[in-house]
Design a protein around this motif. Structure first.
Motif, PDB file in Angstrom:
ATOM      1  N   GLY A   1       0.794  -1.220   0.000  1.00  0.00           N
ATOM      2  CA  GLY A   1       0.000   0.000   0.000  1.00  0.00           C
ATOM      3  C   GLY A   1       0.825   1.267   0.000  1.00  0.00           C
ATOM      4  N   THR A   2       2.141   1.163   0.205  1.00  0.00           N
ATOM      5  CA  THR A   2       3.007   2.344   0.243  1.00  0.00           C
ATOM      6  C   THR A   2       4.236   2.141  -0.640  1.00  0.00           C
ATOM      7  OG1 THR A   2       4.084   1.454   2.234  1.00  0.00           O
ATOM      8  CG2 THR A   2       2.292   3.038   2.565  1.00  0.00           C
ATOM      9  N   PRO A   3       4.041   1.918  -1.951  1.00  0.00           N
ATOM     10  CA  PRO A   3       5.186   1.631  -2.828  1.00  0.00           C
ATOM     11  C   PRO A   3       6.112   2.822  -3.031  1.00  0.00           C
ATOM     12  CG  PRO A   3       3.209   1.917  -4.135  1.00  0.00           C
ATOM     13  CD  PRO A   3       2.771   1.916  -2.702  1.00  0.00           C
ATOM     14  N   GLY A   4       5.594   4.044  -2.850  1.00  0.00           N
ATOM     15  CA  GLY A   4       6.423   5.228  -3.068  1.00  0.00           C
ATOM     16  C   GLY A   4       6.995   5.812  -1.795  1.00  0.00           C
ATOM     17  N   GLN A   5       6.958   5.049  -0.711  1.00  0.00           N
ATOM     18  CA  GLN A   5       7.405   5.580   0.580  1.00  0.00           C
ATOM     19  C   GLN A   5       8.888   5.320   0.794  1.00  0.00           C
ATOM     20  OE1 GLN A   5       4.644   5.918   3.903  1.00  0.00           O
ATOM     21  NE2 GLN A   5       5.877   4.359   4.904  1.00  0.00           N
ATOM     22  N   GLY A   6       9.587   6.336   1.276  1.00  0.00           N
ATOM     23  CA  GLY A   6      11.008   6.180   1.539  1.00  0.00           C
ATOM     24  C   GLY A   6      11.586   7.413   2.187  1.00  0.00           C
ATOM     25  N   LEU A   7      12.890   7.399   2.396  1.00  0.00           N
ATOM     26  CA  LEU A   7      13.570   8.493   3.068  1.00  0.00           C
ATOM     27  C   LEU A   7      13.855   9.643   2.114  1.00  0.00           C
ATOM     28  CD1 LEU A   7      16.106   6.453   5.216  1.00  0.00           C
ATOM     29  CD2 LEU A   7      14.293   7.919   6.108  1.00  0.00           C
ATOM     30  N   LEU A   8      13.672  10.862   2.599  1.00  0.00           N
ATOM     31  CA  LEU A   8      14.010  12.066   1.842  1.00  0.00           C
ATOM     32  C   LEU A   8      15.233  12.709   2.485  1.00  0.00           C
ATOM     33  CD1 LEU A   8      13.353  14.241  -0.310  1.00  0.00           C
ATOM     34  CD2 LEU A   8      12.019  15.399   1.467  1.00  0.00           C
ATOM     35  N   TYR A   9      16.249  12.975   1.678  1.00  0.00           N
ATOM     36  CA  TYR A   9      17.464  13.632   2.182  1.00  0.00           C
ATOM     37  C   TYR A   9      17.528  15.045   1.617  1.00  0.00           C
ATOM     38  CZ  TYR A   9      18.988   9.054   3.768  1.00  0.00           C
ATOM     39  OH  TYR A   9      19.068   7.838   4.408  1.00  0.00           O
ATOM     40  N   PRO A  10      17.146  16.035   2.412  1.00  0.00           N
ATOM     41  CA  PRO A  10      17.157  17.414   1.916  1.00  0.00           C
ATOM     42  C   PRO A  10      18.581  17.925   1.697  1.00  0.00           C
ATOM     43  CG  PRO A  10      16.636  17.360   4.263  1.00  0.00           C
ATOM     44  CD  PRO A  10      16.649  15.936   3.789  1.00  0.00           C
ATOM     45  N   THR A  11      18.754  18.807   0.730  1.00  0.00           N
ATOM     46  CA  THR A  11      20.075  19.350   0.415  1.00  0.00           C
ATOM     47  C   THR A  11      20.515  20.430   1.400  1.00  0.00           C
ATOM     48  OG1 THR A  11      19.076  20.970  -1.085  1.00  0.00           O
ATOM     49  CG2 THR A  11      19.783  18.874  -2.037  1.00  0.00           C
ATOM     50  N   THR A  12      19.606  20.852   2.264  1.00  0.00           N
ATOM     51  CA  THR A  12      19.919  21.947   3.189  1.00  0.00           C
ATOM     52  C   THR A  12      20.350  21.459   4.571  1.00  0.00           C
ATOM     53  OG1 THR A  12      17.570  22.065   3.792  1.00  0.00           O
ATOM     54  CG2 THR A  12      18.332  23.513   2.027  1.00  0.00           C
ATOM     55  N   SER A  13      20.578  20.158   4.742  1.00  0.00           N
ATOM     56  CA  SER A  13      20.936  19.626   6.048  1.00  0.00           C
ATOM     57  C   SER A  13      22.285  20.174   6.520  1.00  0.00           C
ATOM     58  CB  SER A  13      21.007  18.094   6.010  1.00  0.00           C
ATOM     59  OG  SER A  13      19.713  17.541   5.941  1.00  0.00           O
ATOM     60  N   THR A  14      22.375  20.427   7.814  1.00  0.00           N
ATOM     61  CA  THR A  14      23.624  20.905   8.404  1.00  0.00           C
ATOM     62  C   THR A  14      24.437  19.722   8.930  1.00  0.00           C
ATOM     63  OG1 THR A  14      22.507  21.186  10.542  1.00  0.00           O
ATOM     64  CG2 THR A  14      22.588  23.105   9.066  1.00  0.00           C
ATOM     65  N   ILE A  15      25.712  19.969   9.208  1.00  0.00           N
ATOM     66  CA  ILE A  15      26.577  18.919   9.752  1.00  0.00           C
ATOM     67  C   ILE A  15      26.428  18.916  11.277  1.00  0.00           C
ATOM     68  CG2 ILE A  15      28.905  17.966   9.805  1.00  0.00           C
ATOM     69  CD1 ILE A  15      27.664  18.085   7.046  1.00  0.00           C
ATOM     70  N   GLN A  16      25.353  18.353  11.742  1.00  0.00           N
ATOM     71  CA  GLN A  16      25.053  18.272  13.171  1.00  0.00           C
ATOM     72  C   GLN A  16      24.448  16.916  13.463  1.00  0.00           C
ATOM     73  OE1 GLN A  16      25.008  20.633  16.156  1.00  0.00           O
ATOM     74  NE2 GLN A  16      24.785  18.553  16.904  1.00  0.00           N
ATOM     75  N   ILE A  17      25.077  16.129  14.320  1.00  0.00           N
ATOM     76  CA  ILE A  17      24.568  14.810  14.667  1.00  0.00           C
ATOM     77  C   ILE A  17      23.539  14.944  15.780  1.00  0.00           C
ATOM     78  CG2 ILE A  17      25.141  12.537  15.589  1.00  0.00           C
ATOM     79  CD1 ILE A  17      27.873  12.798  14.313  1.00  0.00           C
TER      80      ILE A  17
ATOM     81  N   MET B   1      19.661   8.065  14.323  1.00  0.00           N
ATOM     82  CA  MET B   1      20.658   9.122  14.256  1.00  0.00           C
ATOM     83  C   MET B   1      20.435   9.971  13.016  1.00  0.00           C
ATOM     84  SD  MET B   1      22.498   8.667  16.942  1.00  0.00           S
ATOM     85  CE  MET B   1      22.416   7.369  18.202  1.00  0.00           C
ATOM     86  N   PHE B   2      20.477  11.287  13.204  1.00  0.00           N
ATOM     87  CA  PHE B   2      20.286  12.231  12.110  1.00  0.00           C
ATOM     88  C   PHE B   2      21.572  13.017  11.881  1.00  0.00           C
ATOM     89  CE2 PHE B   2      16.105  11.368  13.684  1.00  0.00           C
ATOM     90  CZ  PHE B   2      15.254  11.480  12.595  1.00  0.00           C
ATOM     91  N   LEU B   3      21.858  13.273  10.623  1.00  0.00           N
ATOM     92  CA  LEU B   3      22.888  14.242  10.255  1.00  0.00           C
ATOM     93  C   LEU B   3      22.144  15.447   9.713  1.00  0.00           C
ATOM     94  CD1 LEU B   3      25.950  14.650  10.126  1.00  0.00           C
ATOM     95  CD2 LEU B   3      25.878  13.867   7.760  1.00  0.00           C
ATOM     96  N   GLY B   4      22.012  16.464  10.545  1.00  0.00           N
ATOM     97  CA  GLY B   4      21.107  17.559  10.228  1.00  0.00           C
ATOM     98  C   GLY B   4      19.681  17.056  10.315  1.00  0.00           C
ATOM     99  N   ASP B   5      18.951  17.145   9.210  1.00  0.00           N
ATOM    100  CA  ASP B   5      17.570  16.651   9.161  1.00  0.00           C
ATOM    101  C   ASP B   5      17.465  15.308   8.452  1.00  0.00           C
ATOM    102  OD1 ASP B   5      16.588  18.954  10.445  1.00  0.00           O
ATOM    103  OD2 ASP B   5      16.546  20.052   8.537  1.00  0.00           O
ATOM    104  N   SER B   6      18.592  14.707   8.123  1.00  0.00           N
ATOM    105  CA  SER B   6      18.597  13.464   7.354  1.00  0.00           C
ATOM    106  C   SER B   6      18.868  12.271   8.255  1.00  0.00           C
ATOM    107  CB  SER B   6      19.663  13.528   6.251  1.00  0.00           C
ATOM    108  OG  SER B   6      19.423  14.603   5.373  1.00  0.00           O
ATOM    109  N   LEU B   7      17.988  11.295   8.212  1.00  0.00           N
ATOM    110  CA  LEU B   7      18.179  10.065   8.971  1.00  0.00           C
ATOM    111  C   LEU B   7      19.271   9.230   8.299  1.00  0.00           C
ATOM    112  CD1 LEU B   7      17.123   8.270  11.315  1.00  0.00           C
ATOM    113  CD2 LEU B   7      15.594   7.207   9.638  1.00  0.00           C
ATOM    114  N   VAL B   8      20.329   8.910   9.042  1.00  0.00           N
ATOM    115  CA  VAL B   8      21.456   8.181   8.457  1.00  0.00           C
ATOM    116  C   VAL B   8      21.713   6.840   9.136  1.00  0.00           C
ATOM    117  CG1 VAL B   8      22.615  10.262   7.616  1.00  0.00           C
ATOM    118  CG2 VAL B   8      23.092   9.446   9.938  1.00  0.00           C
TER     119      VAL B   8
ATOM    120  N   GLY C   1      11.666  11.686   8.560  1.00  0.00           N
ATOM    121  CA  GLY C   1      12.028  12.121   7.213  1.00  0.00           C
ATOM    122  C   GLY C   1      11.535  11.169   6.148  1.00  0.00           C
ATOM    123  N   VAL C   2      10.585  10.298   6.510  1.00  0.00           N
ATOM    124  CA  VAL C   2      10.004   9.370   5.551  1.00  0.00           C
ATOM    125  C   VAL C   2       8.795  10.042   4.883  1.00  0.00           C
ATOM    126  CG1 VAL C   2       8.850   7.151   5.243  1.00  0.00           C
ATOM    127  CG2 VAL C   2      10.765   7.358   6.826  1.00  0.00           C
TER     128      VAL C   2
END
Length: 243
Positions: A69-85, A108-115, A235-236
């Motif tokens: 039911g969620t074939p298009g679901q996944g993580l989004l990595y924004p280009t504006t993320s800062t270097i902050q854990i 764990m996030f690097l900025g707003d991105s789940l890594v 960030g999903v």
């Protein structure tokens, strides 16, 4: 997962085709590399690969319906993320009905991105919820340490303190209290691990409300409303598949 159901070894009759169960769980394990929303339930399903039951297969079928039911679901990595854990750590005490071991989870996030994220049964039985939460903190701090080493290997300058959020007051107080007492003797090693990283200013340990604890979805089944709220904070996003 259904919030009221706790899977265990003898919850129903054995499933007639254990080989297909193992094959499907193996495929789901690969999918957790890009789908943190199924990490907890897949961790639960892997506990019963030796002798799956009908109830385990029903739980897996529910996961497959959710994925379909969620074939298009996944993580989004924004280009504006800062270097902050930023990290979120959580534990659910005595979750496993068979072993009484607790489930820990961190993200764990690097900025707003789940890594980085994990849902895992603890290696030993915790004698209190404080001990379970404290062990989860220690493991999350190890992950933060590894991420800082990784940034160094990539030659990325990183001098900020990482932020680790935890919602258990008792675990945070044990970390801050330099005096050993009866209730913390059995967690002495983990206590040294987290205190050393705090002393070296690798991270700051910060409080957070239980309702905002993102790692909660990696340790237990949740109601759909709560699950979806936390999912957006991971960030999903769900990009509609083309017609």
């Amino acid at each position: 997962m259904v919030k009221t159901i706790h899977l265990h070894q003898r919850d129903s009759e054995p499933y007639h085709d254990p080989v297909s169960y193992r094959q499907l769980v193996g495929r789901l394990l690969y999918l957790t590399n890009t789908r943190p929303d199924i990490t907890f339930v897949v961790q639960q399903l892997t506990q019963f690969m030796a002798n799956p039951t009908v109830m385990h297969h029903k739980a897996m079928t529910r996961v497959l319906r959710y994925i379909k039911g969620t074939p298009g679901q996944g993580l989004l990595y924004p280009t504006t993320s800062t270097i902050q854990i930023k990290g979120f750590s959580e534990s659910d005490w005595e979750t496993c009905p068979d072993t009484r071991k607790s489930i820990l989870g961190y993200c764990m996030f690097l900025g707003d991105s789940l890594v980085s994220w994990k849902s895992k049964k603890q290696n030993s039985v915790s004698r209190s919820s404080s001990e379970a939460e404290y062990r989860a903190l220690a493991i999350a701090s190890c992950e933060i340490q590894w991420l800082t080493y990784l940034l160094t290997d990539f030659q990325i300058l990183y001098k900020q303190h990482a932020l680790l959020y935890h919602d258990n007051n008792s675990a945070r107080h044990i970390t801050a209290n330099a005096v050993f007492h009866e209730r913390t003797k059995h967690v002495e090693i983990d206590r040294h691990v987290i205190r050393e990283r705090l002393h070296n200013k690798l991270l700051h340990l910060l409080p957070i409300s239980t309702s905002a604890q993102i790692a909660d979805m990696l340790t237990k089944p949740l109601e759909p409303i709560v699950f979806n709220q936390l999912l957006s904070k991971l960030g999903v996003i769900n990009i509609p598949s083309p017609s």
